[in-house]
Write an enzyme that holds these catalytic residues in place. Sequence first.
Site, short mmCIF file in Angstrom:
data_model
loop_
_atom_site.label_atom_id
_atom_site.label_comp_id
_atom_site.label_asym_id
_atom_site.label_seq_id
_atom_site.Cartn_x
_atom_site.Cartn_y
_atom_site.Cartn_z
N SER A 126 0.81 -1.22 0.00
CA SER A 126 0.00 0.00 0.00
C SER A 126 0.84 1.27 0.00
O SER A 126 0.41 2.29 -0.56
CB SER A 126 -0.98 0.01 1.17
N HIS A 180 2.17 4.71 4.53
CA HIS A 180 1.35 5.36 3.52
C HIS A 180 1.86 6.76 3.21
O HIS A 180 2.01 7.14 2.04
CB HIS A 180 -0.10 5.43 3.98
#
Length: 222
Positions: A126, A180
């Site tokens: 991610s 992230h």
Amino acid sequence: MRNTPARSSAGKNEFGGPRRRGTDVLMAINVTVFALQFLTKDKLLLWGAKDNQLIRAGQWWRLITPVALHANLLHLVTNNYSLNSLGPAVEMLSGRQRFLSVYAASAVAGSAASFAFSPAASVGASGAIFGLGGALAVYCARHRELMGSQSDAILRSLGQSLALNIAIGFSTPQIDQWGHFGGLLGGALTAYLLGPRLERVKRKGGHSLQDNPPIPLFTSKL
């Protein structure tokens, strides 16, 4: 990141399409590695999860290997779905070499931010996928004049998706938010430096586009 139809008839944006092969290879790697994890009883630490203590001990390769590892089947499916949503657009707009450069740089930047600010072990693609979102945002912001209202629509959609993901991250302790954020910044910076950066130039008979990024490593020939 988380803490501990036929090929010949495929369209350009469908799995197997000729202009998205980098995306398809990355998705296939994720699935293959997950299958190997399953066969070895999911020994994520052995396979290369981000572990701060081991990185400090010299295992710096753990800043890149977590991108191919996933904590469970839902984690894999979610990340491959997101990669399939963003990857083809970035790959077609930037070219395969720049796309893979953004993905790799985002993966390392995400792991580095997690290493710096989060003590928990983590795995997942991610951070790299957030980097693809950052790269697409840079492309749209940089080419507003060429893209018109489409640029603002894509940026608005990316902003809404980012806000939703941040909200989910803060409500889910297992999600590595630092990974992230690091991936997002790494992807945006890499895209800013490598391009594309298309500019109108005057030539005989009219105007054309020229690719002039700050680092002309993979400039496209238009």
